[in-house]
Enzyme design. Structure first.
Site, short mmCIF file in Angstrom:
data_model
loop_
_atom_site.label_atom_id
_atom_site.label_comp_id
_atom_site.label_asym_id
_atom_site.label_seq_id
_atom_site.Cartn_x
_atom_site.Cartn_y
_atom_site.Cartn_z
CB CYS A 2 13.27 -22.91 -18.22
SG CYS A 2 14.65 -23.92 -17.72
NE ARG A 27 7.88 -20.75 -16.76
CZ ARG A 27 6.80 -21.51 -16.80
NH1 ARG A 27 5.67 -21.04 -16.33
NH2 ARG A 27 6.82 -22.71 -17.32
CD1 TRP A 74 14.70 -24.13 -10.84
CD2 TRP A 74 14.61 -26.08 -11.92
NE1 TRP A 74 14.62 -25.13 -9.90
CE2 TRP A 74 14.55 -26.34 -10.53
CE3 TRP A 74 14.57 -27.17 -12.79
CZ2 TRP A 74 14.46 -27.62 -10.00
CZ3 TRP A 74 14.48 -28.45 -12.26
CH2 TRP A 74 14.42 -28.66 -10.88
CG ASN A 100 10.29 -24.66 -20.01
OD1 ASN A 100 10.86 -25.39 -19.21
ND2 ASN A 100 9.04 -24.28 -19.85
N GLY A 101 12.27 -27.36 -20.93
CA GLY A 101 11.89 -28.78 -20.95
C GLY A 101 13.13 -29.63 -20.85
CD GLU A 487 -0.07 -25.35 1.58
OE1 GLU A 487 0.48 -26.35 1.12
OE2 GLU A 487 0.11 -24.21 1.09
CE LYS A 491 3.12 -22.66 0.79
NZ LYS A 491 2.21 -23.11 -0.22
CD GLU A 494 6.79 -23.53 -0.88
OE1 GLU A 494 7.19 -23.73 -2.02
OE2 GLU A 494 5.57 -23.57 -0.57
CG HIS A 510 1.74 -44.52 17.25
ND1 HIS A 510 1.50 -45.67 17.96
CD2 HIS A 510 0.59 -43.80 17.31
CE1 HIS A 510 0.25 -45.68 18.39
NE2 HIS A 510 -0.32 -44.55 18.01
CE LYS A 607 3.00 -19.99 -8.67
NZ LYS A 607 2.70 -20.23 -7.25
C1 F6R Z 1 4.15 -24.89 -2.89
C2 F6R Z 1 3.80 -24.95 -4.29
C3 F6R Z 1 3.96 -26.25 -4.99
C4 F6R Z 1 2.85 -26.41 -6.05
C5 F6R Z 1 3.11 -27.67 -6.88
C6 F6R Z 1 2.01 -27.91 -7.89
O1 F6R Z 1 3.92 -23.62 -2.37
O2 F6R Z 1 3.44 -23.98 -4.88
O3 F6R Z 1 3.98 -27.32 -4.12
O4 F6R Z 1 1.61 -26.49 -5.41
O5 F6R Z 1 4.33 -27.55 -7.54
O6 F6R Z 1 1.90 -26.85 -8.78
P1 F6R Z 1 0.63 -26.68 -9.70
O7 F6R Z 1 -0.52 -26.39 -8.81
O8 F6R Z 1 0.94 -25.54 -10.61
O9 F6R Z 1 0.44 -27.98 -10.41
#
Ligand code: F6R
Length: 612
Positions: A2, A27, A74, A100-101, A487, A491, A494, A510, A607
């Site tokens: 949010c 967000r 969100w 937000n929360g 990682e 990527k 997502e 295994h 994000k």
């Molecule tokens: C993946 C991604 C997430 C963040 C995670 C932590 O591309 O961006 O996995 O890395 O949500 O976010 P921060 O670093 O803001 O705590």
């Protein structure tokens, strides 16, 4: 999770609010809405879906109010729908709120308010807030100019959970009240106008001067003033902080997507994070840190705690700290760590990595470690973010604002910073080793090598076009390459929605090798010369079972063995993730583009995960 925006000034609020929401859309993008004060009445315009839907709402262009609040959602409580969209009003239409929360005790508050005659129109937790404010407002017998503030303060004292809240009241058309607990909120100071936002980039084009807010502080904004109060309504003084990021760093600058732009910003992000002071001749220093040999020698363990990509950056940190400093280091996911009674005491140093500095689980884990007596160190990309205000020490990546939901430049900046941190520790501990001086030299060469790696873009795009319709893709690696495999796999899933798994290459036999069948794509990362032979044997095992193989390597290997090989520049194994992840970031990006997906705003994600 949010985004909220607010404006009070002399200009028409609605375009400023919508512009802010567009920038905060990463967000959350389930619904959007704005509320302004129009001719002494509250107006609300909102709808399900993306912020751009607001442009089509009837009457939106007729809004003239110069005070307003806005929200992009969100969804947590209540499905994405118009009625669950923010802002929410109280029954008397006196207060309008965005939040937000999560209000954890919303059921209890809802029952209390229902018993007192209030009616609810949405399934959200938020709707209790304006009604609770109204409840206290009505109970207040004084009608002085602090009545609105007292009502907000009393309502917030009843809230459990996390919140960043903006409230406007039709009886106070020249004031807006904001407060927060465990959810982000910044105040931007302008000339005869003030701004509110969940984060800095959304309002960077209006101001570079920001006030940061601590939990439970309340703020009354007017056009010319920003007045702060503590939770007991004692006035407090605050200074603004000037943010160095420039407004264009939050724009696409001609790139099709933020993600692509951010991938290409990595040479600069790494250069800035290394900093001008880092060199081969002198010892590493951090202005913010004052660790001693005695303290570091007394440590029983270092914990690195984070979520998602930031946690994978932590794996590179573990590798460097253990190998250079010989301090046992564990890496853990914040959401698990905090619930498993971790063995942390005053002889443990706990490092928390968070790009946003607002991730709820990471912050909660930090608070737990503090309670247990450990020293805490935050690594964040956002100056003044919540995590940096909680931690004993904070150091910063200088990646600039990261807008795309999928993290790229923040990850590589985190890897470089934690590697430099491990050099700093090693030098304090007087660990004289050639490894440290070679690593310093190699770190300084990295930005150029990233530029070279980015030139592989075309080859990767071409490969992505061949495999974008796959259902499953596997990533393999050994040692630090396994951390990169994790990682890369995250990527890919997502932003492309392709199912993907990563495994330590030696672990395949295994169990997971049962999944390998004809034509499946297996991507291997191979940058450690001590592990090449072993990894090649594992790749042979999947080739034998019909897999198509792509190898990312800086080693001289027989290229004919694999379907495709991508050669990246050679570098120090401690920082090799910074180079090996780049082709894989581009790979995910091009697959997502080929599938016609929204790269910057993948479904279900947002994000800055401010809920637990
Ligand atoms: C993946 C991604 C997430 C963040 C995670 C932590 O591309 O961006 O996995 O890395 O949500 O976010 P921060 O670093 O803001 O705590």
């Amino acid at each position: 999770m949010c985004g909220i925006v607010g404006y009070i000034g002399t200009k028409k609020a609605s375009p400023i609010l919508i512009n802010g929401l567009i920038r905060l859309e990463y967000r959350g993008y389930d619904s959007a809405g704005i509320s302004t004060i129009e001719k002494e009445e509250l107006s609300i315009m909102k709808d399900k879906g993306r912020v751009k839907n607001l442009y089509h709402l009837k009457g939106i262009d007729d809004l003239t109010g110069t005070i307003g609040i806005a929200h992009t959602r969100w969804a947590t409580h209540g499905k994405p729908s118009k009625e669950n969209s923010h802002p929410h009003m109280d029954n008397s239409k006196t207060f309008s709120v965005v939040h937000n929360g999560i209000i954890e005790n919303y059921n209890e508050l809802r029952n209390f308010l229902t018993d007192n005659g209030y009616i609810f129109y949405s399934q959200t937790d938020t709707e209790v807030i304006p009604n609770l404010v109204h409840y206290y407002y009505e109970k207040d017998e004084k009608t002085d100019n602090l009545r609105f503030l007292r009502a907000v303060k009393n309502a917030c004292s009843d809230l459990k959970g996390s919140f960043a809240i903006e409230i406007i009241c039709k009886d106070y058309p020249d004031n807006m009240i904001v407060t927060r607990k465990d959810s982000p909120l910044v105040i931007g100071k302008g000339e005869n106008e003030n701004y509110i936002s969940s984060d800095i980039p959304a309002i960077l084009s209006f101001t570079r001067n920001f006030y940061l807010l601590n939990d439970f502080e309340l703020v009354v904004l007017s056009r010319n003033n920003v007045v702060f109060y503590d939770k007991d309504l004692n006035p407090i003084e605050k200074d603004t902080k000037t943010i160095e990021w420039n407004a264009s760093s939050a724009e696409k600058d001609g790139y099709e997507d933020f993600m692509l732009k951010e991938i290409y910003e990595q040479p600069t992000a790494i250069r800035e994070t290394i900093g001008a002071k880092f060199n081969e001749e002198t010892k590493c220093e951090f202005d913010e840190l004052n660790f001693t040999k005695e303290y570091l020698s007394s440590l029983n363990k270092i914990y690195i705690v984070a979520c998602g990509t930031a946690m994978y950056a932590g794996l590179a940190g573990k590798n460097a700290i253990e190998k250079l400093c010989k301090i046992p280091t564990e890496v853990d996911v914040a959401s698990e760590f905090r619930y498993r009674d971790p063995l942390v005491d005053d002889k443990t140093l706990c490092i928390f990595i968070s790009q946003s500095g607002e991730t709820a689980d990471t912050i909660a884990a930090l608070k737990l470690c503090k309670e247990k007596g450990a020293k805490t160190l935050a690594i964040s990309n956002v100056i003044g973010s919540s995590i940096t205000r909680e931690a004993d020490y904070s150091i910063y990546t200088h990646a600039g604002p990261e807008i795309a939901v999928a993290s790229t430049k923040a990850y590589t900046s985190q890897v470089i910073l934690i590697t430099i941190l491990s050099i700093y520790f090693a030098e304090i501990l007087d660990i004289e080793c050639e490894k440290v001086s070679l690593l310093k030299r190699d770190i300084l060469q990295l930005p150029k090598k990233i530029e070279e790696t980015l030139k592989l873009s075309e080859v990767i795009e071409e490969f992505s076009k061949k495999v974008y319709q796959e259902k499953d893709i596997f990533f393999l690696g050994r040692g630090i390459d396994e951390a990169v495999a994790k990682e890369a796999s995250l990527k890919l899933k997502e932003i492309s929605y392709i199912h993907s798994e990563s495994y330590p290459a030696g672990e395949l036999k295994h169990g997971p090798i049962a999944l390998i069948e004809n034509d499946i794509t297996v991507i291997s990362i191979m940058t450690d010369n001590t592990l090449v032979e072993k990894t090649i044997s594992n790749i042979q095992e999947v080739i034998t079972r019909g897999a198509k193989t792509l190898v990312i390597t800086n080693q001289n290997v027989d290229e004919d063995m694999f379907d495709r090989i991508i050669k990246i520049p050679e570098t120090n194994p401690f920082v090799s993730p910074i180079l090996s992840i780049i082709p894989l970031q581009l790979f995910s990006y091009y697959i997502s583009k080929e599938k016609g997906l929204d790269v910057d705003k993948p479904r279900n994600l947002a994000k800055s995960v401010t809920v637990e």
